[in-house]
Design a protein around this motif. Structure first.
Motif, PDB file in Angstrom:
ATOM      1  N   TRP A   1       0.795   9.242  -9.361  1.00  0.00           N
ATOM      2  CA  TRP A   1      -0.287   8.437  -9.191  1.00  0.00           C
ATOM      3  C   TRP A   1       0.178   7.922  -7.906  1.00  0.00           C
ATOM      4  O   TRP A   1      -1.165   7.566  -7.796  1.00  0.00           O
ATOM      5  N   GLN A   2       1.016   7.787  -6.896  1.00  0.00           N
ATOM      6  CA  GLN A   2       1.423   6.833  -5.821  1.00  0.00           C
ATOM      7  C   GLN A   2       1.018   8.220  -4.846  1.00  0.00           C
ATOM      8  O   GLN A   2      -0.473   7.318  -4.423  1.00  0.00           O
ATOM      9  N   ALA A   3       0.324   9.309  -4.937  1.00  0.00           N
ATOM     10  CA  ALA A   3      -0.137   9.765  -4.564  1.00  0.00           C
ATOM     11  C   ALA A   3      -1.585   9.806  -4.816  1.00  0.00           C
ATOM     12  O   ALA A   3      -2.837  10.228  -3.726  1.00  0.00           O
ATOM     13  N   VAL A   4      -2.354   9.919  -5.748  1.00  0.00           N
ATOM     14  CA  VAL A   4      -3.545   9.204  -5.703  1.00  0.00           C
ATOM     15  C   VAL A   4      -4.365   8.502  -4.492  1.00  0.00           C
ATOM     16  O   VAL A   4      -5.132   9.086  -3.825  1.00  0.00           O
ATOM     17  N   TRP A   5      -3.720   7.475  -5.144  1.00  0.00           N
ATOM     18  CA  TRP A   5      -3.565   6.057  -4.669  1.00  0.00           C
ATOM     19  C   TRP A   5      -3.670   6.175  -2.911  1.00  0.00           C
ATOM     20  O   TRP A   5      -4.624   5.983  -2.521  1.00  0.00           O
ATOM     21  N   ASP A   6      -2.695   6.833  -2.643  1.00  0.00           N
ATOM     22  CA  ASP A   6      -2.413   8.041  -0.946  1.00  0.00           C
ATOM     23  C   ASP A   6      -3.438   8.257  -0.359  1.00  0.00           C
ATOM     24  O   ASP A   6      -4.406   7.839   0.456  1.00  0.00           O
ATOM     25  N   GLU A   7      -4.060   9.091  -1.039  1.00  0.00           N
ATOM     26  CA  GLU A   7      -5.335  10.127  -1.421  1.00  0.00           C
ATOM     27  C   GLU A   7      -6.750   9.341  -0.433  1.00  0.00           C
ATOM     28  O   GLU A   7      -7.165   9.814   0.009  1.00  0.00           O
ATOM     29  N   ARG A   8      -6.773   8.765  -1.885  1.00  0.00           N
ATOM     30  CA  ARG A   8      -8.182   7.755  -2.152  1.00  0.00           C
ATOM     31  C   ARG A   8      -7.846   6.428  -1.041  1.00  0.00           C
ATOM     32  O   ARG A   8      -8.821   5.389  -1.250  1.00  0.00           O
ATOM     33  N   ALA A   9      -7.185   6.279  -0.753  1.00  0.00           N
ATOM     34  CA  ALA A   9      -7.159   4.809   0.253  1.00  0.00           C
ATOM     35  C   ALA A   9      -7.114   3.516  -0.800  1.00  0.00           C
ATOM     36  O   ALA A   9      -8.262   2.859  -0.203  1.00  0.00           O
ATOM     37  N   THR A  10      -6.336   3.659  -1.444  1.00  0.00           N
ATOM     38  CA  THR A  10      -7.160   2.463  -2.837  1.00  0.00           C
ATOM     39  C   THR A  10      -6.777   1.415  -2.162  1.00  0.00           C
ATOM     40  O   THR A  10      -8.083   0.498  -2.652  1.00  0.00           O
ATOM     41  N   PHE A  11      -6.287   0.976  -2.013  1.00  0.00           N
ATOM     42  CA  PHE A  11      -5.640  -0.201  -1.057  1.00  0.00           C
ATOM     43  C   PHE A  11      -5.893  -0.559  -0.158  1.00  0.00           C
ATOM     44  O   PHE A  11      -5.316  -2.045   0.570  1.00  0.00           O
ATOM     45  N   ARG A  12      -6.919   0.542   1.080  1.00  0.00           N
ATOM     46  CA  ARG A  12      -7.194   0.004   2.354  1.00  0.00           C
ATOM     47  C   ARG A  12      -8.582  -1.125   2.213  1.00  0.00           C
ATOM     48  O   ARG A  12      -8.881  -0.862   1.321  1.00  0.00           O
TER      49      ARG A  12
ATOM     50  N   GLU B   1     -11.812  -8.712  -2.271  1.00  0.00           N
ATOM     51  CA  GLU B   1     -11.257  -7.339  -1.118  1.00  0.00           C
ATOM     52  C   GLU B   1     -10.161  -8.262  -0.897  1.00  0.00           C
ATOM     53  O   GLU B   1     -10.145  -9.329  -0.567  1.00  0.00           O
ATOM     54  N   VAL B   2      -9.203  -7.108  -0.890  1.00  0.00           N
ATOM     55  CA  VAL B   2      -8.058  -8.355  -0.942  1.00  0.00           C
ATOM     56  C   VAL B   2      -7.096  -6.908  -0.076  1.00  0.00           C
ATOM     57  O   VAL B   2      -6.807  -6.549   0.161  1.00  0.00           O
ATOM     58  N   LEU B   3      -6.364  -7.892   0.517  1.00  0.00           N
ATOM     59  CA  LEU B   3      -5.679  -7.731   2.257  1.00  0.00           C
ATOM     60  C   LEU B   3      -4.127  -7.772   1.668  1.00  0.00           C
ATOM     61  O   LEU B   3      -3.728  -9.049   1.447  1.00  0.00           O
TER      62      LEU B   3
ATOM     63  N   PRO C   1     -18.386  -7.290   0.959  1.00  0.00           N
ATOM     64  CA  PRO C   1     -19.241  -8.385   1.113  1.00  0.00           C
ATOM     65  C   PRO C   1     -18.413  -9.654  -0.404  1.00  0.00           C
ATOM     66  O   PRO C   1     -19.068 -10.425  -0.581  1.00  0.00           O
ATOM     67  N   LYS C   2     -17.666  -8.719  -0.681  1.00  0.00           N
ATOM     68  CA  LYS C   2     -16.528  -9.356  -1.861  1.00  0.00           C
ATOM     69  C   LYS C   2     -16.053 -10.334  -1.122  1.00  0.00           C
ATOM     70  O   LYS C   2     -15.326 -10.422  -0.249  1.00  0.00           O
ATOM     71  N   PRO C   3     -15.869 -11.508  -1.326  1.00  0.00           N
ATOM     72  CA  PRO C   3     -14.622 -12.753  -1.467  1.00  0.00           C
ATOM     73  C   PRO C   3     -13.476 -12.198  -1.047  1.00  0.00           C
ATOM     74  O   PRO C   3     -12.933 -11.519  -2.127  1.00  0.00           O
ATOM     75  N   LYS C   4     -12.891 -13.212  -0.042  1.00  0.00           N
ATOM     76  CA  LYS C   4     -11.577 -11.690   0.420  1.00  0.00           C
ATOM     77  C   LYS C   4     -10.285 -12.931   0.404  1.00  0.00           C
ATOM     78  O   LYS C   4     -10.363 -14.171  -0.533  1.00  0.00           O
ATOM     79  N   SER C   5      -9.629 -11.879  -0.588  1.00  0.00           N
ATOM     80  CA  SER C   5      -8.225 -12.984  -1.106  1.00  0.00           C
ATOM     81  C   SER C   5      -6.862 -11.829   0.200  1.00  0.00           C
ATOM     82  O   SER C   5      -6.468 -11.159  -0.104  1.00  0.00           O
TER      83      SER C   5
END
Length: 839
Positions: free
Chosen positions: A14-25, A72-74, A31-35
């Motif tokens: 799953w770490q590889a999947v998250w990296d491949e999909r840039a899930t947390f970029r 939208e999370v930074l 347009p989402k509220p930013k956090s």
């Protein structure tokens, strides 16, 4: 599915999947509220420790939860990469600080990735890279142009081992915060940032930080140290080397009738003039300069003085003369470099007076009857009325202060004044591994800014550390340049910036990092201020105060419209562990210990081990547990779960084998729950109600960073699901639990989400919705009392009328048996609460 969850396989997958999909970029244009969720970035020492794991797990849970609740999370990560340890490594291991640091960053990044943190690695920064510190140099020059940076000669704390200047905040118990060496006092030309220009703002701003711990706000308030007092002039009885008077500031003008001496700093102009012709005083002054300038150190050091033989005239009584001392506890950089001593009401003055047999006169007493009570070993600093003080007698302290200030101003020998404990921030460091200060020194033009087109001023790579001191000073070419203003030969500034400058704005660069400027104001302001900042309370002064100043300074010069950098602050507790000692007194690591039925012995020798206190994990006491092997054995999720479950997050967490094994067992329980989903129909209203209450409660707890409470609710829900009979409600509860635990144990959650046939990633799934109707109790428990004593309970629909409740109570088997056929004399019914039968 397999009966056991295999974290070794699932974590990597799953770490590889998250990296491949840039899930947390993070998407600046979403347009989402930013956090903005941020943990204090680490120093790249080479290994992460359990403190890192706890800190980053907390932030990660919140960041993942915020994504699930539609934000939208930074959530970025970087490296506080300049500083002394790299230079020490260069000297000890004969490696370049840059290669040592970058190797450590690579190792620690791999360790952090192994824990599955939802980090936006596309925004990774390291403060030692020119693309970061070059922009810092640009900001420094902007502040310089605005008059917020200056250079002057001043007394500094000198670390003789690290061979650099330390800020007062970096001196702990008289020693350098990194080297542990006794700090000395020296005079050097230093660069300063005008933090004192923002003293009022920084103090007032604390009132807006209602999401900060009160203790941190109080620490900053005390450090800023606003004081109202009197600035007045002492006339010398006999002029000393051309000096007829000097000024003093005091916060306690009410105690002036208790004065027994005056004292000046060894660097006061009068002291310097006297020392020029007095070898004994000159030697005393040199001895005083061997101690640092930190206030805490001054307070605890032995009080020393040199009697000048001169006297000053008491301003309230021309016939009253006070001896004048040069004293080690008076500093030129604090107040005016001169004080009057009132021993009865200041412990420092009392210690000094006792040592030099000076009078001690009480002038404040809790009551008039105590006016004659002598002061012994402890100064009286409490409230009371003035005594032994002539026209002030009988006044309260504040009233007396005002009266003395009024007289001083009317008679022309003093004025009411506000002063601050806060001093300007000296940022010069005589080290190589830091941000070069972008100034060129020209004999004709003076200090000249490096043109911005020539930034970054890059550190030279070809340096050596075989000689103590700053390699930049002795570099054959780097420091020799032409003056940008007149073209004549000049030299670069060889001091580098305090590393706390690097960490005073990194959170802005995370939000926006264009190549051609420090940040884009519009983009940065979309994210700032940081909504939730997480880190240790040890940074309450050093880092947090400097960051608040830097942000306000940038606002003042129009770079950004943000005043406070961190809206919410959470200071987590430490991770602790037992300590162990060998018979010869050596500290032992956990790996060196064998535990057989509670008997601790050394693995290699069989000798008995002494079990010590549970303390913060530290290399010196060898009670450090390396996260790596633990993650390898139990998986990332079990480690994360343990970090969240055992203790309130603001308190210390004791690491234990039992704790991590318990976390591992619960991870396996969750996996078995997922495997228990089977075709079933029907409702389970009680389980539905439990599920929705848990969804609401866990959300509330995570928002409040009460992770241990959220964990407890999830344990309860898991128990309820395990006990429930097969039904559609039970299956829905299992599917919902997968989303509830996803922020805490993300690898298991992704594996389970896929096994259940759900679409996409659970990391992208929405937080479960709550049915408000299921949060309301439909039934209540009614207490049944006989003559006021609880005898039974019954369950009834909420709002049941009195006659029905009475009938239900009288029909209870226990009540019938206890009444023995008698009719109650009276029945008292409180709806939804109790039925009391008076027999």
């Amino acid at each position: 599915m397999t009966t056991r969850f295999n974290p070794q396989a699932a974590d990597k997958r799953w770490q590889a999947v998250w990296d491949e999909r840039a899930t947390f970029r993070a998407d600046d244009n979403s347009p989402k509220p930013k956090s903005y969720v941020l943990e204090m970035f680490p120093y790249p020492s080479g290994r992460i420790h359990m403190g890192h794991v706890r800190n980053y797990t907390m932030g990660d849970v919140l960041a993942r939860f915020r994504r699930m609740t539609g934000h939208e999370v930074l959530h970025p990560m970087g490296w506080d990469a300049f500083g002394m340890p790299a230079e020490n490594a260069a000297m000890e291991k004969k490696v370049h600080p840059g290669s040592w640091t970058r190797d450590n960053i690579a190792a620690m990044k791999a360790q952090l990735k192994r824990l599955g943190f939802a980090l936006d690695w596309s925004r990774e920064l390291a403060t030692c890279e020119p693309d970061y510190y070059g922009q810092e140099q640009a900001l420094f020059l902007d502040l310089y142009a605005a008059g917020l940076v200056y250079r002057k000669e001043s007394a500094v704390n000198w670390d003789p081992v690290d061979m650099t200047v330390l800020a007062n905040e970096q001196v702990i118990d008289g020693r350098g915060w990194r080297s542990g060496a006794l700090v000395e006092r020296r005079k050097l030309s230093q660069w300063f940032l005008k933090i004192t220009d923002f003293a009022d703002e920084l103090l007032d701003g604390l009132t807006t930080l209602d999401q900060w711990p009160e203790k941190v706000r109080l620490m900053q308030e005390n450090w800023i140290g606003k004081s109202q007092g009197l600035r007045f002039t002492f006339q010398l009885d006999d002029a000393a080397a051309g000096h007829a008077s000097f000024d003093v500031f005091t916060t306690r003008p009410d105690t002036m009738f208790g004065a027994s001496f005056a004292a000046i700093s060894v660097d006061h102009p009068i002291a310097l003039a006297l020392a020029a012709g007095n070898a004994e005083l000159a030697a005393f002054a040199e001895d005083c300069r061997r101690t640092g300038t930190a206030a805490a150190e001054i307070e605890t050091a032995e009080k020393k003085g040199y009697d000048t033989g001169l006297s000053v005239v008491h301003p309230l009584d021309p016939s009253w003369k006070l001896p004048l001392f040069v004293a080690n506890f008076v500093l030129m950089d604090y107040g005016t470099g001169a004080v009057f001593g009132c021993p009865a009401h200041d412990q420092r003055d009392l210690d000094f007076a006792r040592k030099y047999a000076l009078p001690v006169q009480r002038v404040v007493a809790p009551s008039p009857e105590e006016a004659g009570v002598a002061i012994h070993d402890e100064a009286y600093t409490g409230p009371g009325k003035l005594v032994n003080s002539r026209f002030l007698d009988g006044m309260a302290v504040e009233e007396a202060k005002a009266a003395v200030i009024a007289r001083a101003e009317s008679e022309g020998w003093g004025t009411g004044t506000t002063v601050w404990r806060l001093r300007d921030w000296g940022v010069s460091r005589q080290r190589y591994w830091g941000t070069p200060i972008p100034i060129i020194h020209c004999e004709a033009c003076g200090p000249v800014s490096v043109p911005k087109a020539q930034l970054p001023v890059v550190l030279p790579e070809d340096v050596s550390f075989d000689i103590p001191g700053n390699p930049l000073d002795r570099h054959p070419t780097w420091k020799h340049v032409d003056c940008p203003s007149c073209g004549k030969p000049a030299r670069r500034e060889t001091d580098t910036l305090d590393t706390f400058v690097d960490s005073s704005w990194y959170f802005i660069r995370f939000a926006s990092a264009p190549k051609d400027q420090p940040f884009d104001r519009v983009v940065a302001e979309q994210w700032l201020p940081v909504g939730q900042y997480i880190g240790g309370v040890e940074h309450a002064i050093l880092h947090l105060l400097y960051s608040r100043f830097w942000t306000r300074a940038l606002k003042r010069i129009g770079k950004i419209d943000v005043a406070e950098p961190f809206t919410g602050l959470f200071t987590q507790g430490m991770v602790t562990h037992e300590t162990y000692k060998a018979p010869d007194g050596r500290w032992l690591s956990p790996e060196e210990i064998a535990n057989k039925d509670g008997a601790l012995t050394i693995v290699d020798t069989g000798e008995a081990v002494t079990l010590g206190r549970v303390e913060k994990m530290s290399k010196s006491k060898k009670n450090v547990v390396d996260p790596g092997p633990i993650v390898d054995q139990y998986g990332a999720d079990a480690v994360r779960w343990f970090m969240l479950s055992d203790s309130p997050p603001e308190r210390d967490l004791e690491w234990s084998e039992n704790g991590i094994e318990g976390a591992w067992r619960f991870v396996q329980r969750l996996w078995r729950l997922v495997g228990s989903v089977a075709a079933a129909e029907g409702e389970d209203k009680e389980l539905d109600r439990k599920l929705h209450r848990t969804v609401a409660g866990v959300a509330e707890d995570v928002e409040a960073l009460s992770f241990n409470k959220a964990v407890a609710k999830l344990y309860e829900l898991a128990n309820a699901i395990e006990k429930a009979k097969p039904s559609a409600s039970r299956n829905m509860a299992v599917r919902t639990v997968v989303r509830l635990v996803a922020p805490m144990v993300p690898h298991l959650a992704e594996e389970a989400w896929a096994m259940l046939g759900e679409d996409g990633l659970v990391a992208d799934a929405a937080w479960p919705a709550v049915d408000p109707a299921l949060l309301v109790d439909d039934e209540v428990t009614i207490a049944i009392q006989i003559n006021g004593k609880l005898r039974d309970t019954l369950t009834a629909p909420k709002g049941t009328d009195k006659p029905t409740l009475e009938a239900l109570a009288l029909g209870s088997d226990k009540v019938i048996r206890l009444l023995e056929g008698k009719t109650p004399k009276k029945v008292i019914v409180v709806p939804d609460r109790l039925v009391n039968l008076v027999a």
